[in-house]
Motif scaffolding. Sequence first.
Motif, mmCIF file in Angstrom:
data_model
loop_
_atom_site.group_PDB
_atom_site.id
_atom_site.type_symbol
_atom_site.label_atom_id
_atom_site.label_comp_id
_atom_site.label_asym_id
_atom_site.label_seq_id
_atom_site.Cartn_x
_atom_site.Cartn_y
_atom_site.Cartn_z
ATOM 1 N N VAL A 169 -0.217 6.442 9.581
ATOM 2 C CA VAL A 169 1.025 7.211 9.465
ATOM 3 C C VAL A 169 2.015 6.400 8.637
ATOM 4 O O VAL A 169 2.187 5.209 8.863
ATOM 5 N N GLN A 170 2.647 7.059 7.670
ATOM 6 C CA GLN A 170 3.675 6.403 6.867
ATOM 7 C C GLN A 170 4.886 7.309 6.730
ATOM 8 O O GLN A 170 4.808 8.519 6.936
ATOM 9 N N SER A 171 6.010 6.714 6.390
ATOM 10 C CA SER A 171 7.263 7.450 6.255
ATOM 11 C C SER A 171 7.164 8.516 5.172
ATOM 12 O O SER A 171 6.596 8.289 4.102
ATOM 13 N N LYS A 175 6.695 10.066 0.022
ATOM 14 C CA LYS A 175 5.874 11.203 -0.411
ATOM 15 C C LYS A 175 5.675 11.228 -1.926
ATOM 16 O O LYS A 175 4.542 11.395 -2.425
ATOM 17 N N ASP A 176 6.758 11.096 -2.690
ATOM 18 C CA ASP A 176 6.636 11.145 -4.153
ATOM 19 C C ASP A 176 5.754 10.022 -4.673
ATOM 20 O O ASP A 176 4.971 10.201 -5.614
ATOM 21 N N TYR A 177 5.865 8.873 -4.050
ATOM 22 C CA TYR A 177 5.036 7.728 -4.438
ATOM 23 C C TYR A 177 3.554 8.045 -4.230
ATOM 24 O O TYR A 177 2.720 7.802 -5.110
ATOM 25 N N PHE A 178 3.240 8.604 -3.065
ATOM 26 C CA PHE A 178 1.837 8.908 -2.770
ATOM 27 C C PHE A 178 1.311 10.023 -3.662
ATOM 28 O O PHE A 178 0.141 10.025 -4.040
ATOM 29 N N ARG A 179 2.167 11.003 -3.978
ATOM 30 C CA ARG A 179 1.742 12.079 -4.863
ATOM 31 C C ARG A 179 1.377 11.538 -6.244
ATOM 32 O O ARG A 179 0.395 11.952 -6.854
ATOM 33 N N THR A 180 2.180 10.605 -6.733
ATOM 34 C CA THR A 180 1.881 9.986 -8.028
ATOM 35 C C THR A 180 0.582 9.205 -7.961
ATOM 36 O O THR A 180 -0.269 9.291 -8.844
ATOM 37 N N GLN A 181 0.423 8.458 -6.874
ATOM 38 C CA GLN A 181 -0.778 7.643 -6.715
ATOM 39 C C GLN A 181 -2.023 8.501 -6.662
ATOM 40 O O GLN A 181 -3.083 8.120 -7.164
ATOM 41 N N ARG A 182 -1.917 9.683 -6.069
ATOM 42 C CA ARG A 182 -3.082 10.545 -5.907
ATOM 43 C C ARG A 182 -3.537 11.153 -7.219
ATOM 44 O O ARG A 182 -4.703 11.515 -7.372
ATOM 45 N N GLN A 183 -2.658 11.266 -8.193
ATOM 46 C CA GLN A 183 -2.967 11.986 -9.422
ATOM 47 C C GLN A 183 -3.463 11.100 -10.549
ATOM 48 O O GLN A 183 -3.848 11.588 -11.602
ATOM 49 N N PRO A 192 6.456 0.332 -11.270
ATOM 50 C CA PRO A 192 7.444 0.145 -12.330
ATOM 51 C C PRO A 192 7.879 -1.305 -12.489
ATOM 52 O O PRO A 192 8.244 -1.728 -13.583
ATOM 53 N N VAL A 193 7.866 -2.082 -11.426
ATOM 54 C CA VAL A 193 8.303 -3.468 -11.520
ATOM 55 C C VAL A 193 7.202 -4.386 -12.015
ATOM 56 O O VAL A 193 7.390 -5.590 -12.123
ATOM 57 N N GLY A 194 6.015 -3.811 -12.314
ATOM 58 C CA GLY A 194 4.968 -4.622 -12.901
ATOM 59 C C GLY A 194 3.954 -5.150 -11.911
ATOM 60 O O GLY A 194 3.050 -5.880 -12.290
ATOM 61 N N LEU A 195 4.078 -4.778 -10.626
ATOM 62 C CA LEU A 195 3.099 -5.241 -9.644
ATOM 63 C C LEU A 195 1.874 -4.357 -9.702
ATOM 64 O O LEU A 195 1.964 -3.162 -9.898
ATOM 65 N N SER A 196 0.719 -4.926 -9.511
ATOM 66 C CA SER A 196 -0.503 -4.134 -9.493
ATOM 67 C C SER A 196 -0.601 -3.380 -8.188
ATOM 68 O O SER A 196 0.077 -3.675 -7.222
ATOM 69 N N VAL A 197 -1.492 -2.379 -8.165
ATOM 70 C CA VAL A 197 -1.689 -1.593 -6.951
ATOM 71 C C VAL A 197 -2.095 -2.482 -5.795
ATOM 72 O O VAL A 197 -1.650 -2.315 -4.668
ATOM 73 N N GLY A 198 -2.971 -3.464 -6.074
ATOM 74 C CA GLY A 198 -3.456 -4.318 -4.998
ATOM 75 C C GLY A 198 -2.354 -5.046 -4.275
ATOM 76 O O GLY A 198 -2.426 -5.262 -3.068
ATOM 77 N N LEU A 199 -1.291 -5.449 -4.976
ATOM 78 C CA LEU A 199 -0.173 -6.141 -4.341
ATOM 79 C C LEU A 199 0.917 -5.167 -3.942
ATOM 80 O O LEU A 199 1.470 -5.237 -2.854
ATOM 81 N N GLY A 200 1.220 -4.189 -4.838
ATOM 82 C CA GLY A 200 2.371 -3.333 -4.627
ATOM 83 C C GLY A 200 2.271 -2.415 -3.442
ATOM 84 O O GLY A 200 3.221 -2.271 -2.673
ATOM 85 N N VAL A 201 1.117 -1.743 -3.252
ATOM 86 C CA VAL A 201 0.999 -0.766 -2.174
ATOM 87 C C VAL A 201 1.102 -1.399 -0.789
ATOM 88 O O VAL A 201 1.917 -0.971 0.022
ATOM 89 N N PRO A 202 0.320 -2.423 -0.464
ATOM 90 C CA PRO A 202 0.479 -3.025 0.860
ATOM 91 C C PRO A 202 1.876 -3.571 1.100
ATOM 92 O O PRO A 202 2.408 -3.470 2.208
ATOM 93 N N PHE A 203 2.490 -4.149 0.049
ATOM 94 C CA PHE A 203 3.842 -4.695 0.201
ATOM 95 C C PHE A 203 4.837 -3.584 0.498
ATOM 96 O O PHE A 203 5.668 -3.691 1.401
ATOM 97 N N LEU A 204 4.751 -2.468 -0.252
ATOM 98 C CA LEU A 204 5.674 -1.366 -0.047
ATOM 99 C C LEU A 204 5.504 -0.748 1.331
ATOM 100 O O LEU A 204 6.476 -0.440 2.022
ATOM 101 N N LEU A 205 4.263 -0.589 1.776
ATOM 102 C CA LEU A 205 4.016 -0.010 3.099
ATOM 103 C C LEU A 205 4.520 -0.931 4.191
ATOM 104 O O LEU A 205 5.073 -0.476 5.198
ATOM 105 N N ALA A 206 4.333 -2.221 4.023
ATOM 106 C CA ALA A 206 4.792 -3.170 5.042
ATOM 107 C C ALA A 206 6.312 -3.150 5.157
ATOM 108 O O ALA A 206 6.867 -3.144 6.259
ATOM 109 N N VAL A 207 7.009 -3.116 4.003
ATOM 110 C CA VAL A 207 8.468 -3.075 4.034
ATOM 111 C C VAL A 207 8.961 -1.788 4.663
ATOM 112 O O VAL A 207 9.886 -1.782 5.486
#
Length: 233
Positions: A169-171, A175-183, A192-207
Amino acid sequence: MKTSNALATALLVALTVSGWDVSKRCEDLPDLCFLSFIWCDEKDLGHCSLPPEVYPKSIRSDAQVPIVLSDTNYTIKWLAKQKSDEPVTFTWVIRNVTWETNVTGTEFGFNANDIIYSFPTEQHPNVSPADAWFQASGSPENWFIIARANKPRDANGIVESDYSQQFMVQSSGLKDYFRTQRQIEYNKWKLPVGLSVGLGVPFLLAVTALVTWLICKRTMKKSEDKPVEMNPQ
């Protein structure tokens, strides 16, 4: 019950594949059988499908399970081969916490926020909404169980039941972030800040999980600190 790595990989690669009849999994089950929250055909991992408002996790994250949004209403459906009017116990397993209710019929309206904010419960009096949220958003060990409410256990203490596949479950703010990721293709997508998916997604979800947990705690504290007005005798 844990989703295998093979099933998770198939889900993330396939995303949406038409032509898979989820009801075929019910052929081998004697009674209750989930028709929702079954992402992949366990007999043929090439057949996977994500319904609307369910999103794949980062392909490089440790938790390779789909994401559902916290304030979205999902209709969970199942097949009842025997009497459909007999009550069914619907259980949400949130890691080491459970929430359950009895349902008459073959579907249940699931909203994660509504359930999370129902804690503490009689079964878990020491679990706050913040605790429940932290478990649901921080662990892939979320799934549903359905079983006949009045059916006795067998000699081994087991009640016949069916299990959904796992999710997180996530906030809904993401939603817009996940929609972009799915497409787009995972191996080429960058934040946008230059982080790869491997680092950016877990970091964003944790925050996001941490911020939501803090909001829950603050809301609870304000409620506890609110003065109680007493009428004079």
